[in-house]
Design an enzyme around this catalytic site. Structure first.
Site, short mmCIF file in Angstrom:
data_model
loop_
_atom_site.label_atom_id
_atom_site.label_comp_id
_atom_site.label_asym_id
_atom_site.label_seq_id
_atom_site.Cartn_x
_atom_site.Cartn_y
_atom_site.Cartn_z
N ARG A 14 19.39 31.31 28.25
CA ARG A 14 20.30 31.73 27.11
C ARG A 14 21.83 31.57 27.65
NH1 ARG A 14 18.59 38.36 26.97
NH2 ARG A 14 19.55 38.79 28.83
N LYS A 42 15.67 42.77 22.17
CA LYS A 42 16.30 43.89 21.57
C LYS A 42 17.44 43.58 21.15
CE LYS A 42 15.97 45.76 25.91
NZ LYS A 42 15.56 44.87 26.71
N ARG A 50 25.43 35.05 31.46
CA ARG A 50 25.18 36.38 32.34
C ARG A 50 25.09 36.11 33.61
NH1 ARG A 50 21.95 40.73 28.99
NH2 ARG A 50 21.54 41.44 31.12
N ARG A 52 16.24 53.92 30.30
CA ARG A 52 15.33 53.05 31.06
C ARG A 52 14.72 53.64 32.20
NH1 ARG A 52 18.96 48.27 30.11
NH2 ARG A 52 18.09 46.52 31.23
N ARG A 84 14.96 42.62 37.90
CA ARG A 84 14.96 43.25 36.37
C ARG A 84 13.72 43.78 35.87
NH1 ARG A 84 18.81 39.11 33.71
NH2 ARG A 84 18.68 40.36 31.66
P1 AMP Z 1 20.91 44.84 29.75
O1 AMP Z 1 22.05 44.03 28.97
O2 AMP Z 1 20.29 45.85 29.02
O3 AMP Z 1 19.70 43.70 30.30
O4 AMP Z 1 21.52 45.43 31.04
C1 AMP Z 1 21.96 44.64 32.29
C2 AMP Z 1 21.99 45.69 33.51
O5 AMP Z 1 22.86 46.78 33.06
C3 AMP Z 1 20.78 45.97 34.03
O6 AMP Z 1 20.23 45.20 34.62
C4 AMP Z 1 21.12 47.15 34.93
O7 AMP Z 1 21.76 46.82 36.19
C5 AMP Z 1 22.31 47.72 33.86
N1 AMP Z 1 21.73 48.68 32.88
C6 AMP Z 1 21.84 48.80 31.57
N2 AMP Z 1 21.48 49.65 31.05
C7 AMP Z 1 20.91 50.71 32.04
C8 AMP Z 1 20.36 51.76 32.12
N3 AMP Z 1 19.87 52.43 30.67
N4 AMP Z 1 20.01 52.40 33.14
C9 AMP Z 1 20.46 51.88 34.44
N5 AMP Z 1 20.83 50.42 34.39
C10 AMP Z 1 21.35 49.94 33.40
#
Ligand code: AMP
Length: 217
Positions: free
Chosen positions: A127, A13, A161, A88, A172
């Site tokens: 990554r 994404k 990360r 989400r 996740r």
């Molecule tokens: P991402 O970079 O989108 O993979 O997000 C990393 C982490 O941020 C996720 O595993 C959640 O802990 C938190 N996070 C990001 N976006 C959301 C969301 N829309 N709702 C809840 N937690 C989020």
């Protein structure tokens, strides 16, 4: 055009959102990036979400909806918004609909990026990014041309990360299937859903996304 990129962690994404920003003057709203920035800068909210994020769990709807609301009311996006990693949950999806209505905008399409789990584990655990300019790399699929040196800026600092490990990834993925995948049906029922194969090469996926956007523009 305002669009959502929907898919499991590692679906690509962020990468595809980056292309759209460069090509279409769109603004990427990644709640993950916003939360990581809060974590790094050590704000109260950042401290509150740090452990939750590292474990791979979702932070509260209230926090992420607040972040999106702030951006929607202040950011200037001539080409529209790309929602990346948001919504989400169903509550977040409802809130996004209401927020867009409030600012006189609409959602044009939702692009689901399909990738199977075995590919995700490989993609995510390998990554890493440049610590200076943020350029993305992968231990197997996209190594820097010169080992240990960023192709973009020459930096030798790289970072991974905290949640890109097998343990957090399991959490996740579970969060994705339990909380986020119901959004596929939600947006299908609203007539907004399109799906692309996220498993192909980056440019093949980008071209499928372009076709999907052309259908609604
Ligand atoms: P991402 O970079 O989108 O993979 O997000 C990393 C982490 O941020 C996720 O595993 C959640 O802990 C938190 N996070 C990001 N976006 C959301 C969301 N829309 N709702 C809840 N937690 C989020």
């Amino acid at each position: 055009m305002n669009i959502i990129l929907l898919g499991p962690p590692g679906a690509g994404k962020g990468t595809q959102a980056g292309f759209l920003v460069a090509e279409r003057d769109m603004v990427q709203l990644s709640t993950g990036d916003m939360l990581r920035a809060a974590k790094t800068s050590g704000t109260e909210m950042g401290k509150k979400v740090a452990a939750v994020m590292d474990r791979g769990e979702l932070v509260t709807d209230e926090i992420v909806i607040g972040l999106i609301e702030e951006q929607l009311t202040t950011a200037d996006a001539a080409g529209g918004f790309i929602f990346d990693g948001f919504p989400r949950t169903l509550a977040q999806a409802d809130a996004l609909g209401a927020l867009l209505e409030k600012v006189g905008k609409k959602l044009d399409t939702v692009i689901e990026m399909r990738v199977d789990d075995s590919a995700l584990v490989k993609r995510i655990t390998g990554r890493f990014t440049c610590g200076n300019c943020g350029a993305g790399y992968h231990e197997e699929f996209k190594k820097p041309a010169k080992d240990g040196v960023c192709d973009e800026c020459g930096s030798t600092e790289f970072k991974k990360r905290a949640d890109d490990n097998e343990e957090s990834l399991k959490t996740r993925l579970m969060a994705y299937y339990k909380e986020t995948s119901p959004l596929i049906g939600y947006y299908y029922a609203k007539g907004k859903l399109q799906s692309v194969d996220g498993l192909g090469a980056m440019d093949a996926v980008a071209s499928d996304i372009t076709k999907a956007l052309d259908k609604v523009s």
